[in-house]
Write an enzyme that holds these catalytic residues in place. Structure first.
Site, PDB file in Angstrom:
ATOM      1  N   CYS A 165       4.583   6.713  11.772  1.00 32.45           N
ATOM      2  CA  CYS A 165       4.199   5.593  12.707  1.00 32.45           C
ATOM      3  C   CYS A 165       5.454   5.158  13.531  1.00 32.45           C
ATOM      4  CB  CYS A 165       3.963   4.337  11.732  1.00 32.45           C
ATOM      5  SG  CYS A 165       2.726   4.666  10.537  1.00 32.45           S
ATOM      6  N   THR A 181      -3.059  10.631  14.267  1.00 36.45           N
ATOM      7  CA  THR A 181      -2.678  10.679  15.687  1.00 36.45           C
ATOM      8  C   THR A 181      -1.189  11.042  15.754  1.00 36.45           C
ATOM      9  OG1 THR A 181      -2.633   8.403  15.783  1.00 36.45           O
ATOM     10  CG2 THR A 181      -4.547   9.456  16.647  1.00 36.45           C
TER      11      THR A 181
HETATM   12  N1  SAJ Z   1      14.105   2.463   8.710  1.00 34.60           N
HETATM   13  C1  SAJ Z   1      15.265   2.212   9.151  1.00 34.60           C
HETATM   14  N2  SAJ Z   1      15.777   0.976   9.222  1.00 34.60           N
HETATM   15  C2  SAJ Z   1      14.810  -0.219   8.939  1.00 34.60           C
HETATM   16  C3  SAJ Z   1      13.633   0.096   8.525  1.00 34.60           C
HETATM   17  C4  SAJ Z   1      13.098   1.374   8.528  1.00 34.60           C
HETATM   18  O1  SAJ Z   1      16.146   3.044   9.405  1.00 34.60           O
HETATM   19  O2  SAJ Z   1      15.539  -1.147   9.197  1.00 34.60           O
HETATM   20  C5  SAJ Z   1      13.578   3.968   8.646  1.00 34.60           C
HETATM   21  C6  SAJ Z   1      12.736   4.112   7.312  1.00 34.60           C
HETATM   22  O3  SAJ Z   1      13.995   4.402   6.484  1.00 34.60           O
HETATM   23  C7  SAJ Z   1      11.896   5.281   7.816  1.00 34.60           C
HETATM   24  C8  SAJ Z   1      11.412   4.705   9.159  1.00 34.60           C
HETATM   25  O4  SAJ Z   1      12.326   3.907   9.603  1.00 34.60           O
HETATM   26  O5  SAJ Z   1      12.539   6.392   7.811  1.00 34.60           O
HETATM   27  C9  SAJ Z   1       9.977   3.975   9.298  1.00 34.60           C
HETATM   28  O6  SAJ Z   1      10.145   3.129   8.099  1.00 34.60           O
HETATM   29  P1  SAJ Z   1       9.247   1.866   7.979  1.00 34.60           P
HETATM   30  O7  SAJ Z   1       9.421   0.849   6.881  1.00 34.60           O
HETATM   31  O8  SAJ Z   1       8.687   1.343   9.253  1.00 34.60           O
HETATM   32  O9  SAJ Z   1       7.975   2.434   7.198  1.00 34.60           O
HETATM   33  P2  SAJ Z   1       6.538   2.987   7.618  1.00 34.60           P
HETATM   34  O10 SAJ Z   1       6.477   4.124   8.838  1.00 34.60           O
HETATM   35  O11 SAJ Z   1       5.868   3.305   6.571  1.00 34.60           O
HETATM   36  O12 SAJ Z   1       6.083   1.797   8.719  1.00 34.60           O
HETATM   37  C10 SAJ Z   1       4.974   1.256   8.104  1.00 34.60           C
HETATM   38  C11 SAJ Z   1       4.294   0.987   9.196  1.00 34.60           C
HETATM   39  N3  SAJ Z   1       3.095   0.596   9.204  1.00 34.60           N
HETATM   40  C12 SAJ Z   1       1.913   0.607  10.220  1.00 34.60           C
HETATM   41  O13 SAJ Z   1       2.356   1.485  11.103  1.00 34.60           O
HETATM   42  C13 SAJ Z   1       0.777   0.459   9.982  1.00 34.60           C
HETATM   43  C14 SAJ Z   1       4.972  -0.096  10.244  1.00 34.60           C
HETATM   44  O14 SAJ Z   1       4.197  -0.706  11.373  1.00 34.60           O
HETATM   45  C15 SAJ Z   1       5.419  -1.330   9.485  1.00 34.60           C
HETATM   46  O15 SAJ Z   1       6.221  -2.335  10.263  1.00 34.60           O
HETATM   47  C16 SAJ Z   1       6.241  -0.906   8.343  1.00 34.60           C
HETATM   48  O16 SAJ Z   1       5.499  -0.166   7.634  1.00 34.60           O
HETATM   49  C17 SAJ Z   1       6.735  -2.230   7.479  1.00 34.60           C
HETATM   50  O17 SAJ Z   1       7.130  -2.970   7.899  1.00 34.60           O
HETATM   51  O18 SAJ Z   1       7.096  -1.812   6.345  1.00 34.60           O
END
Ligand code: SAJ
Length: 421
Positions: free
Chosen positions: A265, A99
């Site tokens: 996400c 989505t």
């Molecule tokens: N990021 C930052 N600062 C942070 C954390 C992440 O800039 O403090 C950036 C990362 O580099 C990336 C983006 O944000 O570009 C997303 O990072 P993420 O760790 O949230 O990665 P995702 O998208 O794989 O998030 C998943 C998501 N899981 C689901 O949607 C089911 C999210 O909900 C979770 O919170 C996350 O994993 C997690 O907690 O690790």
């Protein structure tokens, strides 16, 4: 089939389960269901994808490859092309399709709607349909409510965390909300067969909104960290030390500044919420501002490069993916950053230790292992400490878009909210 017989089939693991969509969510779920003893059919859009799948060519890093191979070889998990005839034999259908958002940041429900068009041609009496795809509250009912009037309908938003080896699908708690009590009970009992903690909520809308809150919370707090980082630069305080200090408080959860927010996400889900708020005319100021702040960080890092760049300097961008340790470039802020360099006619090459395919399709040139005048950290892959030695000499200026560099390398390190001279 009535609820009692479906309930028995779930309890005895005799229920035939169809998982629609075998990406980073559907594949680990289908593999786990098959491993736990269910007969699972994984539905794909084309025969080509079915053949790729059957030949174990999957690249999805959220699945345990050993388990995946086992359930395929044992035919506990079989692939099929999605069609009314192949779907008709299933007792339970779990929807795990993407989505995304459109280029103008609107919800893109096309994949969900094509699933609904297939389900519309089926008799779903007595069957259970579960939506795992992330949508705004009310969407599951809107798309599948009428189709499942003679059956059961629930929502259980996916919570997979790509690249995270610690948290497997089996250990991440699972929210379940049904259209009615029977649907909630059936869906919860199914997940309790495979997942340690299952939490039921009073409706599908609560489950949908909880997922929106989880991911929007993360986007907003990352934006807060980005805003603090910009202020810290102006007043000469190290943002990482500030975050570390604040983390000693029980109610503070650390988020980190950087080049931006990518993936399928965090930079995507909040736009479903903004769209809903606009539709129901609910005021929303914090979330849009946070999304703008995060989207602007690629430009912030671009300005740092421009501040040190002189014509003729060589630039290597390290890391193309949206986060460390994954090979996914969807919504990667590093790609947005590269577009800014291109539009300013600043030449650069890119090195990523994990990505193999995207370079050509993105019009990017893979870097040779040479010392660069400017080394930009786009993604803090685990290999960076070793890899940077091939690109960073004592004269190299490091622009650290992920604050990954902890000790001085090159001539200086300019981070986001910090600097190492
Ligand atoms: N990021 C930052 N600062 C942070 C954390 C992440 O800039 O403090 C950036 C990362 O580099 C990336 C983006 O944000 O570009 C997303 O990072 P993420 O760790 O949230 O990665 P995702 O998208 O794989 O998030 C998943 C998501 N899981 C689901 O949607 C089911 C999210 O909900 C979770 O919170 C996350 O994993 C997690 O907690 O690790």
């Amino acid at each position: 089939m009535n609820q009692a017989s479906l309930s028995d089939k779930i309890r005895l693991k005799k229920a035939r389960i169809g998982v629609i969509g075998l990406g980073y969510v559907g594949l680990p779920l289908a593999t786990l269901l098959a491993q736990k003893g269910f007969k699972v059919t994984g539905f794909l859009r084309s025969q080509k994808k079915v053949e790729e799948f059957a030949s174990l060519k999957t690249l999805i890093d959220t699945v345990d490859r050993r388990l995946f191979k086992k359930v395929i070889q044992q035919k506990k998990l079989v692939p099929a092309v999605l069609s009314p005839s192949t779907l008709a034999g299933q007792d339970i259908v779990i929807i795990c399709v993407p989505t995304p958002i459109t280029h103008d940041k609107k919800p893109d429900l096309s994949a969900m709607k094509s699933v609904a068009s297939v389900l519309r041609r089926l008799d779903l009496s007595g069957k259970l349909v579960i939506n795992e795809s992330t949508v705004a509250p009310g969407t599951t009912k809107e798309l599948f409510g009428n189709l499942t009037r003679q059956g059961f309908l629930a929502c259980s938003p996916e919570r997979v965390d790509p690249g995270n080896r610690e948290k497997s699908i089996e250990t991440i708690s699972k929210l379940v909300g049904g259209r009615d009590k029977k649907s909630t009970r059936l869906a919860a009992n199914l997940y309790r067969q495979i997942i340690k903690e299952v939490v039921t909520v009073s409706s599908m809308e609560v489950a949908e909104m909880a997922k929106m809150l989880e991911n929007t919370y993360r986007a907003v707090n990352i934006a807060l960290a980005n805003e603090f980082a910009l202020l810290c630069e102006k007043v000469g305080i190290d943002i990482l030390e500030v975050i570390q200090a604040a983390s000693t408080k029980w109610s503070y959860q650390a988020h980190f500044p950087g080049i931006g927010v990518g993936g399928h996400c965090i930079p995507v889900d909040p736009y479903y919420l903004v769209d809903l708020a606009n539709k129901v005319k609910s005021s929303m100021t914090v979330v849009p501002a946070a999304l703008r702040r995060n989207n602007d960080m690629a430009h912030v890092v671009f300005e740092k490069v421009k501040s040190v760049y002189k014509r003729g300097m060589t630039i290597v961008v390290y890391g193309l993916t949206y986060k460390r340790g994954v090979d996914d470039t969807r919504e990667s802020p590093v790609i947005a950053f590269c577009e800014l360099l291109k539009s300013a006619s600043i030449p650069f090459t890119v090195y990523d230790p994990i990505v193999g395919k995207d370079f050509d399709s993105l019009g990017l040139t893979r870097a040779k292992r040479i010392y660069a005048d400017i080394f930009v950290v786009g993604t803090d892959h685990p290999q960076i400490e070793k890899d940077q030695k091939d690109f960073v000499s004592s004269k190299t200026i490091v622009i650290d878009g992920r604050n990954a560099i902890t000790a001085k390398i090159g001539s200086r390190v300019i981070g986001v909210g910090r600097a190492i001279q």
